[in-house]
Design a protein around this motif. Sequence first.
Motif, PDB file in Angstrom:
ATOM      1  N   GLN B  85       0.749  -1.275   0.085  1.00 20.36           N
ATOM      2  CA  GLN B  85       0.159   0.052  -0.125  1.00 20.36           C
ATOM      3  C   GLN B  85       1.000   1.252  -0.055  1.00 20.36           C
ATOM      4  O   GLN B  85       0.270   2.273   0.016  1.00 20.36           O
ATOM      5  N   THR B  86       2.270   1.071   0.038  1.00 21.98           N
ATOM      6  CA  THR B  86       3.114   2.382  -0.242  1.00 21.98           C
ATOM      7  C   THR B  86       2.566   2.656  -1.620  1.00 21.98           C
ATOM      8  O   THR B  86       2.689   1.996  -2.514  1.00 21.98           O
ATOM      9  N   SER B  87       2.267   4.076  -1.699  1.00 19.97           N
ATOM     10  CA  SER B  87       1.786   4.808  -2.916  1.00 19.97           C
ATOM     11  C   SER B  87       1.672   6.232  -2.745  1.00 19.97           C
ATOM     12  O   SER B  87       1.778   6.535  -1.709  1.00 19.97           O
ATOM     13  N   VAL B  88       1.268   6.617  -3.749  1.00 16.12           N
ATOM     14  CA  VAL B  88       0.728   8.080  -3.802  1.00 16.12           C
ATOM     15  C   VAL B  88      -0.810   7.888  -3.955  1.00 16.12           C
ATOM     16  O   VAL B  88      -1.225   7.411  -4.817  1.00 16.12           O
ATOM     17  N   TYR B  89      -1.515   8.564  -2.949  1.00 14.94           N
ATOM     18  CA  TYR B  89      -2.949   8.663  -3.355  1.00 14.94           C
ATOM     19  C   TYR B  89      -3.479  10.022  -3.428  1.00 14.94           C
ATOM     20  O   TYR B  89      -2.977  11.335  -2.859  1.00 14.94           O
ATOM     21  N   PHE B  90      -4.266  10.026  -4.343  1.00  9.82           N
ATOM     22  CA  PHE B  90      -5.084  11.380  -4.613  1.00  9.82           C
ATOM     23  C   PHE B  90      -6.433  11.248  -4.456  1.00  9.82           C
ATOM     24  O   PHE B  90      -7.021  10.134  -4.693  1.00  9.82           O
ATOM     25  N   CYS B  91      -6.964  12.266  -4.048  1.00 13.37           N
ATOM     26  CA  CYS B  91      -8.396  12.537  -3.700  1.00 13.37           C
ATOM     27  C   CYS B  91      -8.867  13.326  -5.224  1.00 13.37           C
ATOM     28  O   CYS B  91      -8.030  14.152  -5.665  1.00 13.37           O
ATOM     29  N   ALA B  92     -10.162  13.257  -5.583  1.00 20.79           N
ATOM     30  CA  ALA B  92     -10.679  13.913  -6.667  1.00 20.79           C
ATOM     31  C   ALA B  92     -12.041  14.171  -6.302  1.00 20.79           C
ATOM     32  O   ALA B  92     -12.809  13.532  -5.512  1.00 20.79           O
ATOM     33  N   ILE B  93     -12.520  15.171  -7.158  1.00 18.48           N
ATOM     34  CA  ILE B  93     -14.069  15.518  -7.084  1.00 18.48           C
ATOM     35  C   ILE B  93     -14.457  15.718  -8.565  1.00 18.48           C
ATOM     36  O   ILE B  93     -13.900  16.063  -9.215  1.00 18.48           O
ATOM     37  N   SER B  94     -15.942  15.489  -8.710  1.00 22.93           N
ATOM     38  CA  SER B  94     -16.446  15.842  -9.888  1.00 22.93           C
ATOM     39  C   SER B  94     -17.238  17.107  -9.818  1.00 22.93           C
ATOM     40  O   SER B  94     -17.889  17.152  -8.571  1.00 22.93           O
ATOM     41  N   VAL B  95     -17.102  18.045 -10.565  1.00 27.90           N
ATOM     42  CA  VAL B  95     -17.424  19.433 -10.308  1.00 27.90           C
ATOM     43  C   VAL B  95     -19.067  19.471 -10.658  1.00 27.90           C
ATOM     44  O   VAL B  95     -19.801  19.991  -9.547  1.00 27.90           O
ATOM     45  N   LEU B  96     -19.675  18.819 -11.776  1.00 26.80           N
ATOM     46  CA  LEU B  96     -21.282  18.867 -11.985  1.00 26.80           C
ATOM     47  C   LEU B  96     -21.666  17.659 -12.249  1.00 26.80           C
ATOM     48  O   LEU B  96     -21.207  16.801 -12.918  1.00 26.80           O
ATOM     49  N   ALA B  97     -23.049  17.572 -11.812  1.00 27.68           N
ATOM     50  CA  ALA B  97     -23.775  16.271 -12.179  1.00 27.68           C
ATOM     51  C   ALA B  97     -23.803  16.225 -13.782  1.00 27.68           C
ATOM     52  O   ALA B  97     -24.070  17.291 -14.453  1.00 27.68           O
ATOM     53  N   GLY B  98     -23.289  15.088 -14.459  1.00 26.75           N
ATOM     54  CA  GLY B  98     -23.440  15.061 -15.895  1.00 26.75           C
ATOM     55  C   GLY B  98     -21.861  15.641 -16.399  1.00 26.75           C
ATOM     56  O   GLY B  98     -21.752  15.392 -17.656  1.00 26.75           O
ATOM     57  N   GLN B  99     -21.419  16.137 -15.644  1.00 29.74           N
ATOM     58  CA  GLN B  99     -19.919  16.647 -16.222  1.00 29.74           C
ATOM     59  C   GLN B  99     -19.047  15.876 -15.460  1.00 29.74           C
ATOM     60  O   GLN B  99     -18.730  15.799 -14.474  1.00 29.74           O
ATOM     61  N   GLU B 100     -18.264  14.905 -16.208  1.00 32.71           N
ATOM     62  CA  GLU B 100     -17.236  13.855 -15.858  1.00 32.71           C
ATOM     63  C   GLU B 100     -16.358  14.504 -15.391  1.00 32.71           C
ATOM     64  O   GLU B 100     -15.348  13.545 -14.681  1.00 32.71           O
ATOM     65  N   THR B 101     -15.693  15.342 -15.723  1.00 29.84           N
ATOM     66  CA  THR B 101     -14.374  16.073 -15.516  1.00 29.84           C
ATOM     67  C   THR B 101     -14.113  15.654 -13.712  1.00 29.84           C
ATOM     68  O   THR B 101     -14.950  16.295 -13.158  1.00 29.84           O
ATOM     69  N   GLN B 102     -12.905  15.266 -13.609  1.00 27.21           N
ATOM     70  CA  GLN B 102     -12.556  15.049 -12.358  1.00 27.21           C
ATOM     71  C   GLN B 102     -11.238  16.030 -11.807  1.00 27.21           C
ATOM     72  O   GLN B 102     -10.480  16.251 -12.871  1.00 27.21           O
ATOM     73  N   TYR B 103     -11.212  16.825 -10.928  1.00 26.24           N
ATOM     74  CA  TYR B 103     -10.398  17.603 -10.413  1.00 26.24           C
ATOM     75  C   TYR B 103      -9.578  17.165  -9.106  1.00 26.24           C
ATOM     76  O   TYR B 103     -10.313  16.427  -8.355  1.00 26.24           O
TER      77      TYR B 103
END
Lengths: 113, 113
Positions: B85-103
């Motif tokens: 489990q040694t790794s780099v962990y990233f959290c992301a969010i989706s901005v808008l419903a129906g807009q799949e882009t993740q930040y």
Amino acid sequence: GESVGLHLPTLSVQEGDNSIINCAYSNSASDYFIWYKQESGKGPQFIIDIRSNMDKRQGQRVTVLLNKTVKHLSLQIAATQPGDSAVYFCAEHVGDSSYKLIFGSGTRLLVRP
Amino acid sequence: DAGITQSPRHKVTETGTPVTLRCHQTENHRYMYWYRQDPGHGLRLIHYSYGVKDTDKGEVSDGYSVSRSKTEDFLLTLESATSSQTSVYFCAISVLAGQETQYFGPGTRLLVL
């Protein structure tokens, strides 16, 4: 910085030249695609996106081309600058109700001064 | 980083200890995600959340659990950390419903000894 990918394919370009980074995606049902840029030690940064009903989209100095026939996506960077040096990867969204993305492993872009 | 913070940014722990990583967002986005990033692999989804107390597994969920008791916080727990489990962990969010882009957030680098 950390190693995002030790065995990534690398593209080396001269500063000022255009860069083309390619991505083959896996699922013919994918309906949305994103290009991300990741600099060493940072999180992925959104660059540009394209939906499957388009074959080309332009941003500032970047263009994404989509060829659905061969399931191929490319990112073109015009007048490449040293600040463009990073790992670039594509992501695809499969056209179901899920919001999950599938990510490629990336290409490292090195810009020679 | 789209209003996303992660804590801690770096952590060293020993095998067998529990570890909790926190992702915090300031803009009340509904969808949140946890990924891990390892050399030679694209980002791989661990778990995601589509609302308070609504979570689902990703492709590499074994050994991980998540909780979301508030819209703004998404916690990732390694119940008993292992070296894999040694790794780099990233959290992301989706901005808008129906807009799949993740930040994405800035990442947490975890080393399990």
